[in-house]
Design a protein around this motif. Structure first.
Motif, PDB file in Angstrom:
ATOM      1  N   LEU A 176      -3.284   7.328  -3.858  1.00 28.04           N
ATOM      2  CA  LEU A 176      -3.399   6.153  -3.001  1.00 28.04           C
ATOM      3  C   LEU A 176      -3.465   4.929  -3.902  1.00 28.04           C
ATOM      4  N   LEU A 199       0.668   5.621  -0.076  1.00 26.75           N
ATOM      5  CA  LEU A 199      -0.042   6.904  -0.037  1.00 26.75           C
ATOM      6  C   LEU A 199       1.008   7.999  -0.170  1.00 26.75           C
ATOM      7  N   THR A 228       0.851  -1.193   0.000  1.00 26.69           N
ATOM      8  CA  THR A 228       0.000   0.000   0.000  1.00 26.69           C
ATOM      9  C   THR A 228       0.883   1.238   0.000  1.00 26.69           C
ATOM     10  N   GLN A 277      -2.845   0.395  -4.263  1.00 27.90           N
ATOM     11  CA  GLN A 277      -2.786  -0.887  -3.572  1.00 27.90           C
ATOM     12  C   GLN A 277      -2.381  -1.977  -4.557  1.00 27.90           C
ATOM     13  N   GLY A 313      -5.871   1.978  -7.800  1.00 25.77           N
ATOM     14  CA  GLY A 313      -5.625   3.183  -7.029  1.00 25.77           C
ATOM     15  C   GLY A 313      -6.413   4.377  -7.501  1.00 25.77           C
TER      16      GLY A 313
END
Length: 625
Positions: free
Chosen positions: A450, A420, A418, A452, A468
Motif C-alpha cells: 500500500l 494497493l 494511492t 501513497q 507506504g
C-alpha cells in the motif's frame, strides 16, 4: 513511425483530461526551464506507478554516462553490485542475485535473461549515449508493462531520428585507463526513419588483495542498437557483449585467484500499431548465453580447485493489447505469451545422477485494466492479471493472480495518488532448476503493498511526499547449512518506507533538488530489522556556454554498508553547436558509500569492504556532423 504519432494509453488520456488545469500549469512551469521537445512528456504514465523521470535535459547536463549514474541517487533504491561484480539493486551478500523483480525495458521490449528472470544484472550499468530519457516506476507498476510482475520497472527510451538526425561521435578517457568510444547516425523522411548506434567501453577499477589473492572488477562492454520505422511498423535490433572479472566469485567460502564472466545478448523485435493506435502488437526474440569460470589455490566446496558454469537460453514473447473508451471507462486489455528454454550446467558440468530440474517454461498471461472517471478530478483504476506458468519435466505448474487498485485526485496545485497491489513472484530457474542446489518445491513469494503519494506545486517549486507499507510472505532465503539451497522463509518480510522531495526552478535553466528517504526492513533470519537513510542535494546550472552539475549523495544504515558521502561534479562546455567538451568527477573525495562482501563464510567469516561507486575522473568530447 514519427514520434508525434505514438499513441498514449487511454488511461493517461483520461487522467490528463481530468487534471488539465494542473498539467497545463505545471507544463508551463517546466517548459520555462526545459526543452520544448522532451519525449518524456509523451511516454510518462502517471497512473502506472510512482514515477521518476530523468529527461533528455537532465541526462545531458548531469553528464550521465551509464545507468549507474541515475540509479545511485534513486529514492528508496540504491545502486549495488553482487559478489561477481554485476548490478543488483536488492543484493544482500552472499546471495548471488536478488533483483529478479527489477524489470528493465528498452522502448517497449523487456530485456530478459531467463536464468535470473530479469535482464537487470546485464543492463543495469549500460552506457547511455543512445538513450533519450529514463522513467522509473516504483510500487508494483501497471500490468501493461510486461508479461511478468515487477516491484519496479526501469524504462529506457532510445533517441529517435526525428530529433537526432545526423551523425555524432563521442570519445571519453577516464581514470586507470578507462575509456569509451561510440557513434550514432540517424535519418528520416516522410516514409522511413532509422537510428543506428555502436559503442565499446573499458572500465578499469582498483584491485584488492584478499587472503593472499588479487581480485579485480575490470570489464569491457560492446553494444549495438538499430531501429527502422515505416508508418505503423518498427523493427529493432539490440545486441550486447560483456566480459569482466567476476570479483570474489560465486562460492563465498574461498577467494579465487582468477575469475572471468562473459555474457552475450541479442534481441530482435517487431512492433506495430493499428486502428488509430488503439491496437498494438509486439513480437520479440532474445538469445542470451554466458560463461563463468574461477580458479582456486585450494579445494572449495565439493573439493573443486576450478569451477566453470555455462548457460544458453532463448526467449520468445508475443503481446497483443487493445484500448477502448466507453462512457466513463478507459479500458485496456491484453493477451501475453512468453516461451523460455534454457540449459545451464551446474558447476563443472552436471553429473549423470543429477539432472537439471526443468529446461522449458511457457507463461500465459491475460490482463484487463479499467480507468474510471468518477468526478471531474477523480480517477479510480482497477487492474487484474491471471498467469499460468507451464513447466516441463517434474516441475509443478503454477497459476497466480495479480491485482492492483489505484486512485488519483488532482486540482490546480495538488495531486494525490494511492496504490494497493497484490503480486505473486514465481521463483526463477537459478533457484529452482539447478541440478545440485535447485529447489523445485519453492512456493511463490506473495507481496502486498500500500503506497501513497502527494505532490504540490507553486509558481516555481514542486514538492512531493511518498510513503507506504509492504509485506512479503514466503520470502526466499539461502540456507547455508544446505550449501546455499534457497528456501521459503516461515516469517514475513515487512517494509515501511517514506520519501520527501523538493525541486526549485530558478533563473532560466537552473534547478535545485533536495531529497530524503527512509526504509525500515524487518527481515527474516538473523538480520532482523534494518534502517536505511538516504539524502540527496543536486544543483544543475547553465551559464552562457557552460552546463554545471553538482551532486551530493549521503547513504547510511544499510547492512554491510558504511555511511558514505558521494560528491560528484561536472562541467560541459559547448564550444559550438556541434562541438562539446566535458569534465566530470565521480565520488571526488573518495568518501562514498562502501559495502562489505563475505568470504571464508563457512569456516571463519570475513568481509572485504569496497566502494560501491569508485572515485573516477572523466574527460570527453562530442562532435556532431
Amino acid at each position: 513511425m514519427k514520434i508525434s504519432k505514438i499513441s498514449k494509453s487511454v488511461a493517461i488520456l483520461v487522467l490528463l483530461t481530468i487534471t488539465s488545469a494542473y498539467a497545463e500549469d505545471l507544463d508551463l512551469l517546466l517548459d520555462k526551464y526545459k526543452s520544448e521537445s522532451e519525449l518524456s512528456k509523451k511516454t510518462k504514465d502517471e497512473n502506472a506507478g510512482h514515477v521518476i523521470v530523468f529527461t533528455r535535459d537532465d541526462l545531458e547536463r548531469m553528464q550521465v554516462e551509464t545507468l549507474k549514474d541515475v540509479l545511485k541517487s534513486l529514492r528508496l533504491f540504491r545502486y549495488l553490485e553482487n559478489r561477481v561484480g554485476e548490478p543488483d539493486l536488492l543484493n544482500i551478500d552472499p546471495v548471488l542475485y536478488s533483483s529478479k523483480s527489477i524489470r528493465i525495458y528498452l522502448n517497449d521490449n523487456e530485456l530478459v535473461i531467463p536464468i535470473t528472470g530479469s535482464g537487470f544484472l546485464m543492463f543495469g550499468n549500460i552506457d547511455m549515449d543512445f538513450i533519450d530519457h529514463v522513467e522509473v516506476y516504483e510500487g508494483f507498476p501497471s500490468f501493461e508493462f510486461g508479461v511478468e510482475p515487477a516491484m519496479a520497472v526501469i524504462r529506457l527510451y532510445s533517441k529517435v531520428a526525428e530529433r537526432d538526425s545526423g551523425t555524432r561521435l563521442k570519445v571519453l578517457g577516464a581514470s586507470r585507463g578507462s575509456h569509451k568510444e561510440n557513434i550514432y547516425t540517424a535519418g528520416f523522411d516522410e516514409e522511413l526513419s532509422y537510428f543506428v548506434y555502436a559503442n565499446q567501453s573499458q572500465n578499469n577499477q582498483k584491485k584488492y588483495e584478499v587472503a593472499g589473492q588479487s581480485v579485480a572488477r575490470d570489464g569491457t562492454m560492446k553494444n549495438f542498437y538499430g531501429s527502422l520505422s515505416k508508418k505503423n511498423y518498427k523493427f529493432e535490433l539490440n545486441a550486447m557483449q560483456t566480459k569482466h572479472d567476476a570479483f570474489l566469485g560465486m562460492i563465498p567460502d574461498e577467494v579465487p585467484h582468477d575469475t572471468d564472466m562473459k555474457r552475450d545478448f541479442i534481441n530482435a523485435s517487431l512492433s506495430s500499431k493499428f486502428q488509430d493506435n488503439t491496437l498494438s502488437c509486439n513480437l520479440s526474440y532474445i538469445h542470451a548465453s554466458g560463461d563463468y569460470s574461477a580458479d582456486y589455490d585450494k579445494p572449495t566446496l565439493g573439493n573443486l580447485k576450478s569451477t566453470e558454469q555455462e548457460y544458453d537460453s532463448d526467449v520468445l514473447t508475443a503481446i497483443v493489447q487493445k484500448k477502448l473508451q466507453y462512457k466513463m471507462h478507459a479500458l485496456s486489455f491484453g493477451l501475453q505469451y512468453r516461451y523460455k528454454d534454457f540449459i545451464f550446467d551446474d558447476i563443472n558440468g552436471v553429473p549423470s545422477n543429477s539432472k537439471q530440474k526443468y529446461d522449458k517454461e511457457s507463461i500465459y498471461s491475460i490482463f484487463i485494466e479499467d480507468s474510471i472517471l468518477l468526478q471531474e478530478n477523480s480517477l479510480i483504476g482497477i487492474s487484474l492479471m491471471q498467469q499460468l506458468y507451464d513447466r516441463n519435466k517434474d516441475m509443478q505448474d503454477e497459476t497466480v493472480t495479480q491485482w492492483r487498485l489505484s486512485y488519483i485526485y488532482s486540482s490546480q496545485h495538488f495531486i494525490a495518488k494511492t496504490f494497493l497491489s497484490h503480486q505473486e513472484f514465481i521463483p526463477e530457474p537459478f533457484m529452482t532448476a539447478g541440478a545440485h542446489i535447485g529447489n523445485p518445491d519453492l512456493n511463490p513469494e506473495k507481496y502486498l503493498a500500500l503506497s501513497q503519494e502527494f505532490s504540490y506545486k507553486e509558481k516555481n517549486t514542486l514538492s512531493k511526499l511518498t510513503f507506504g507499507y509492504g509485506n512479503t510472505k514466503g520470502f526466499l532465503v539461502a540456507n547455508f547449512k544446505k550449501r546455499g539451497k534457497v528456501e521459503n522463509s516461515q516469517d514475513d518480510l515487512k517494509l515501511i518506507f517514506g520519501a520527501i522531495e523538493f525541486s526549485y526552478f530558478f533563473r532560466k535553466k537552473d534547478k535545485l533538488e533536495l531529497q530524503a528517504d527512509y526504509e525500515y526492513l524487518d527481515v527474516p533470519g538473523d538480520r532482523k530489522s534494518l534502517n536505511h537513510f538516504n539524502y540527496l542535494v543536486r544543483m544543475v546550472n547553465t551559464v552562457d556556454k557552460f552546463d554545471i552539475f553538482n551532486e551530493l549523495v549521503i547513504n547510511s544504515g544499510y547492512e554491510n554498508l558504511d555511511t558514505g558521502y558521494d560528491y560528484s561534479a561536472g562541467v560541459k562546455y559547448r564550444a559550438t553547436a556541434d562541438l562539446h567538451f566535458a569534465l566530470k568527477g565521480e565520488n571526488i573525495f573518495d568518501t562514498g558509500m562502501t559495502r562489505k562482501y563475505y568470504y571464508h563464510l563457512l569456516s571463519q567469516p570475513k568481509q572485504l569492504e569496497v566502494p560501491v561507486i569508485e572515485q573516477k575522473f572523466m574527460l570527453s568530447m562530442e562532435y556532431l556532423f
